[in-house]
Design a protein around this motif. Structure first.
Motif: not given
Ligand code: MTE
Length: 330
Positions: A87-89, A185-188, A196-197
């Protein structure tokens, strides 16, 4: 395998064109070394400090080895590297491959802290140097009910954790992914609380089936699959297998985990693959197997197969949960 630090291993990489050849699999499997058995044995003498009486019961060598001998058809390398969750991407299955170059993996370091005698910031080179990178073939079953069979290259997480000398108070291990909203981009977007943990109970983390992957299909792990260092816990739903790890913490208490924080009634801490425990919104008794090549939407039409308890690894890891109510600890 990580050719960044081990160039001669790269030369032995098996091209993806050979990946579906059964004879090649057989040969490669014989490469899996006896150190798996060694590690299982060494765990007997290792004080895990978890309250679990089960920590001493590690599956024997044959059952551990059996886990690598799947005869199931491998997912094609193309599918495994183009139909992803990272999801970060981005949240589309094609986004991780599309935006893979946004993740900068060199240099890379991992911060180690919490209940251990050797905390510090370790470079990727420090982490990989003493490890014998092996090949293992595992099924990874994802949260949205598809599964893949992937030949991972990696090493036992437990071998690394022992080097940091967890104290008697360490009962869990927590992991975090890189936080870099400027590039990722996903972290915005607040789809999850970043970074992510994930987390494991220490005895799960020390189990020889739990690996840190540095490669797949005989090549370096691509960014979209979690370069340069990614957890693989094959008996748990895919979201436990956290990608691109930058922090490992030993904790006394169960650590918070991204999907549990986001939807606690849907995603528990354990997240063991269990066909008898339904997700509140869908059954988890069958899965779509992405074998061979699968593209985009065609994944939705892949054949469904029965889901096995602990993703088929019950002989190896069932004893970790012998006395637990897995409906309660889902
Ligand atoms: N790790 C991070 N950091 N971010 C993620 O979004 N997705 C998880 C897991 N690890 C995820 C992650 C989920 S939901 C799954 S199913 C698997 O990665 C997918 O792994 P794959 O893309 O290599 O198949």
């Amino acid at each position: 395998m990580n050719s960044r630090f081990n160039p001669e291993k790269k030369s032995g990489a098996i091209p993806s064109s050979e990946i579906t050849d059964r004879k090649v699999f057989e040969q490669r499997r014989t490469l899996i070394k006896a150190s798996v058995a060694g590690a299982a044995g060494s765990l007997f003498g290792y004080s895990l400090g978890t309250g679990s009486a089960l920590a001493n019961e590690v599956a024997d060598e044959d059952t551990i080895r059996a886990a690598f001998r799947t005869t199931e058809e491998l997912t094609s390398q193309k599918t495994a590297t183009s139909y992803n969750n990272f999801y970060e991407l981005g949240t589309d299955k094609g986004d991780p491959a599309r935006y893979a170059n946004r993740l900068i993996t060199e240099p890379w370091s991992v911060k180690v802290d919490g209940e251990c005698n050797k905390p510090g910031t370790y470079t990727l080179e420090d982490i990989l140097k003493p490890h014998d990178i092996e090949e293992r073939i595992y099924r990874l079953r994802c949260v949205e009910a598809w599964s893949m069979v992937i030949p991972w290259n990696g090493f036992q997480l437990g071998d690394l954790l022992k080097r940091f000398e967890p104290t008697g108070n360490a009962k869990y291990v927590a992991f975090e992914t890189i936080l870099d909203p400027d590039r990722l981009p996903g972290q915005r977007r607040p789809v999850l609380q970043w970074p992510y943990r994930e987390g494991l109970r220490l005895d799960e983390a020390m189990h020889p089936l739990t690996i840190l992957a540095t490669g797949m299909y005989g090549e370096d792990i691509p960014n979209q699959n979690g370069a340069p260092l990614r957890l693989v816990v094959p008996w748990k739903y895919g979201f436990k297998s956290i990608k691109s790890i930058v922090r490992i913490s030993f904790t006394e208490k169960e650590p918070p985990t991204s999907w549990n924080m986001s939807a606690p009634h849907e995603y528990g801490f354990y997240s063991n693959v269990n066909p008898k425990v339904s997700h509140p919104r869908w059954s988890q008794s069958r899965e779509r197997r992405l074998a061979g090549e699968t593209k985009g939407i065609s994944a939705l039409f892949s054949p469904k197969v029965e889901t096995h308890f602990l993703n088929g690894y019950a002989d190896q890891v069932g004893s970790l949960y012998a006395d637990m109510d897995l409906k309660k600890f889902f």
